[in-house]
Design a protein around this motif. Sequence first.
Motif, PDB file in Angstrom:
ATOM      1  N   GLU A 150      35.670  33.267  49.390  1.00  0.00           N
ATOM      2  CA  GLU A 150      35.774  32.657  48.068  1.00  0.00           C
ATOM      3  C   GLU A 150      35.360  33.644  46.990  1.00  0.00           C
ATOM      4  O   GLU A 150      35.928  33.657  45.893  1.00  0.00           O
ATOM      5  CB  GLU A 150      34.891  31.401  47.992  1.00  0.00           C
ATOM      6  CG  GLU A 150      35.408  30.218  48.792  1.00  0.00           C
ATOM      7  CD  GLU A 150      36.773  29.759  48.324  1.00  0.00           C
ATOM      8  OE1 GLU A 150      37.008  29.755  47.092  1.00  0.00           O
ATOM      9  OE2 GLU A 150      37.605  29.400  49.182  1.00  0.00           O
ATOM     10  N   LYS A 153      38.266  35.873  46.240  1.00  0.00           N
ATOM     11  CA  LYS A 153      39.292  35.115  45.511  1.00  0.00           C
ATOM     12  C   LYS A 153      38.912  34.987  44.036  1.00  0.00           C
ATOM     13  O   LYS A 153      39.760  35.167  43.148  1.00  0.00           O
ATOM     14  CB  LYS A 153      39.466  33.725  46.125  1.00  0.00           C
ATOM     15  CG  LYS A 153      40.103  33.711  47.495  1.00  0.00           C
ATOM     16  CD  LYS A 153      40.180  32.283  48.031  1.00  0.00           C
ATOM     17  CE  LYS A 153      40.728  32.240  49.429  1.00  0.00           C
ATOM     18  NZ  LYS A 153      40.737  30.855  49.973  1.00  0.00           N
ATOM     19  N   ASP A 154      37.638  34.684  43.780  1.00  0.00           N
ATOM     20  CA  ASP A 154      37.182  34.533  42.396  1.00  0.00           C
ATOM     21  C   ASP A 154      37.269  35.856  41.651  1.00  0.00           C
ATOM     22  O   ASP A 154      37.658  35.888  40.477  1.00  0.00           O
ATOM     23  CB  ASP A 154      35.736  34.011  42.375  1.00  0.00           C
ATOM     24  CG  ASP A 154      35.628  32.572  42.873  1.00  0.00           C
ATOM     25  OD1 ASP A 154      36.664  31.871  42.859  1.00  0.00           O
ATOM     26  OD2 ASP A 154      34.526  32.164  43.273  1.00  0.00           O
ATOM     27  N   LYS A 157      40.828  36.485  40.728  1.00  0.00           N
ATOM     28  CA  LYS A 157      41.230  35.632  39.602  1.00  0.00           C
ATOM     29  C   LYS A 157      40.775  36.236  38.273  1.00  0.00           C
ATOM     30  O   LYS A 157      41.508  36.210  37.279  1.00  0.00           O
ATOM     31  CB  LYS A 157      40.649  34.224  39.764  1.00  0.00           C
ATOM     32  CG  LYS A 157      41.322  33.400  40.849  1.00  0.00           C
ATOM     33  CD  LYS A 157      40.669  32.034  40.982  1.00  0.00           C
ATOM     34  CE  LYS A 157      41.301  31.221  42.100  1.00  0.00           C
ATOM     35  NZ  LYS A 157      40.629  29.898  42.268  1.00  0.00           N
ATOM     36  N   GLU A 158      39.565  36.786  38.266  1.00  0.00           N
ATOM     37  CA  GLU A 158      39.051  37.429  37.054  1.00  0.00           C
ATOM     38  C   GLU A 158      39.913  38.625  36.675  1.00  0.00           C
ATOM     39  O   GLU A 158      40.214  38.839  35.491  1.00  0.00           O
ATOM     40  CB  GLU A 158      37.606  37.867  37.261  1.00  0.00           C
ATOM     41  CG  GLU A 158      36.617  36.713  37.407  1.00  0.00           C
ATOM     42  CD  GLU A 158      35.220  37.189  37.733  1.00  0.00           C
ATOM     43  OE1 GLU A 158      34.977  38.423  37.666  1.00  0.00           O
ATOM     44  OE2 GLU A 158      34.358  36.348  38.057  1.00  0.00           O
ATOM     45  N   VAL A 160      43.070  39.030  37.415  1.00  0.00           N
ATOM     46  CA  VAL A 160      44.360  38.498  36.963  1.00  0.00           C
ATOM     47  C   VAL A 160      44.280  38.078  35.501  1.00  0.00           C
ATOM     48  O   VAL A 160      45.179  38.378  34.700  1.00  0.00           O
ATOM     49  CB  VAL A 160      44.779  37.299  37.853  1.00  0.00           C
ATOM     50  CG1 VAL A 160      45.973  36.556  37.238  1.00  0.00           C
ATOM     51  CG2 VAL A 160      45.119  37.769  39.260  1.00  0.00           C
ATOM     52  N   ILE A 161      43.202  37.407  35.146  1.00  0.00           N
ATOM     53  CA  ILE A 161      43.013  36.973  33.760  1.00  0.00           C
ATOM     54  C   ILE A 161      42.854  38.169  32.835  1.00  0.00           C
ATOM     55  O   ILE A 161      43.425  38.220  31.742  1.00  0.00           O
ATOM     56  CB  ILE A 161      41.784  36.040  33.663  1.00  0.00           C
ATOM     57  CG1 ILE A 161      42.061  34.734  34.418  1.00  0.00           C
ATOM     58  CG2 ILE A 161      41.455  35.740  32.202  1.00  0.00           C
ATOM     59  CD1 ILE A 161      40.841  33.854  34.552  1.00  0.00           C
ATOM     60  N   THR A 168      50.580  31.558  38.255  1.00  0.00           N
ATOM     61  CA  THR A 168      49.464  30.815  38.855  1.00  0.00           C
ATOM     62  C   THR A 168      49.717  30.347  40.291  1.00  0.00           C
ATOM     63  O   THR A 168      48.881  29.650  40.866  1.00  0.00           O
ATOM     64  CB  THR A 168      49.136  29.577  37.999  1.00  0.00           C
ATOM     65  OG1 THR A 168      50.298  28.739  37.916  1.00  0.00           O
ATOM     66  CG2 THR A 168      48.697  29.980  36.600  1.00  0.00           C
ATOM     67  N   GLY A 170      49.716  32.001  43.054  1.00  0.00           N
ATOM     68  CA  GLY A 170      48.833  32.650  44.015  1.00  0.00           C
ATOM     69  C   GLY A 170      49.569  33.541  44.996  1.00  0.00           C
ATOM     70  O   GLY A 170      50.800  33.527  45.090  1.00  0.00           O
ATOM     71  N   TYR A 192      51.609  39.975  40.811  1.00  0.00           N
ATOM     72  CA  TYR A 192      50.207  40.318  40.547  1.00  0.00           C
ATOM     73  C   TYR A 192      49.932  41.823  40.615  1.00  0.00           C
ATOM     74  O   TYR A 192      48.768  42.231  40.647  1.00  0.00           O
ATOM     75  CB  TYR A 192      49.309  39.598  41.559  1.00  0.00           C
ATOM     76  CG  TYR A 192      49.275  38.107  41.400  1.00  0.00           C
ATOM     77  CD1 TYR A 192      48.554  37.508  40.380  1.00  0.00           C
ATOM     78  CD2 TYR A 192      49.969  37.275  42.288  1.00  0.00           C
ATOM     79  CE1 TYR A 192      48.521  36.124  40.236  1.00  0.00           C
ATOM     80  CE2 TYR A 192      49.939  35.894  42.152  1.00  0.00           C
ATOM     81  CZ  TYR A 192      49.208  35.338  41.122  1.00  0.00           C
ATOM     82  OH  TYR A 192      49.181  33.970  40.986  1.00  0.00           O
TER      83      TYR A 192
END
Length: 221
Positions: A150, A153-154, A157-158, A160-161, A168, A170, A192
């Motif tokens: 996890e 993954k987090d 995501k950061e 990606v932002i 979105t 994934g 991505y």
Amino acid sequence: MKQELAGVSNRISLTCDVWRSISIEGYICLTAHYVDESWKLKSKILSFCAMPPPHSGFELAKKVLSCLEDWGIEKKIFSLTLDNASANDNMQSILKDQLLSRHGLLCDGEFFHIRCSAHVLNLIVQAGLKVVEGAVHKIRETVKWIKWSEGRKDLFKECVIDVGIKYTAGLKMDVSTRWNSTYLMLGSAMKYRRAFPLLGRADRSYKHCRKKSPKKPEKAL
């Protein structure tokens, strides 16, 4: 179901597959395909059960023949579709001899064995993918690395932002025996691609799709 199969006036075709689960347990699935009195194509699973080793041609043929006898359709079979595993070649040969001895096949079994077109297509695509094997391997390992925890993954995501990616859906992981899953994996990774270099800078343990630092010029002697 047994009464319905007994009432089928034409021939029944079969598909069969054997595989191992993640826990290495073997399974077999045998499915019957036929056209009913209303000219509708029906597909019914005849057996979905554990298949203990050995997965030899003899044992597979024995298992399938036993299932056909249980359903009372051993004299109604037209064809059997299988993938290209070597055990399946032996299995269909043994099973064909058994059914021929009972006068259960048309045209001396000439049309009995059919090779799975989806499996053949997958072999062709996998051979073609060897041209870009290095790139595919890096992307596959990247997806594995990100999905491992996890926390990763987090972090992804950061990244990606931070690079402004709005996609979105994934990342997708492929299965080597399904060429279309590799296509979907590559397609999602392309969405991505700008996030991977940033991920490499954010976590030095990530090494798969990082941009390599330019080599420093060698000092003149």
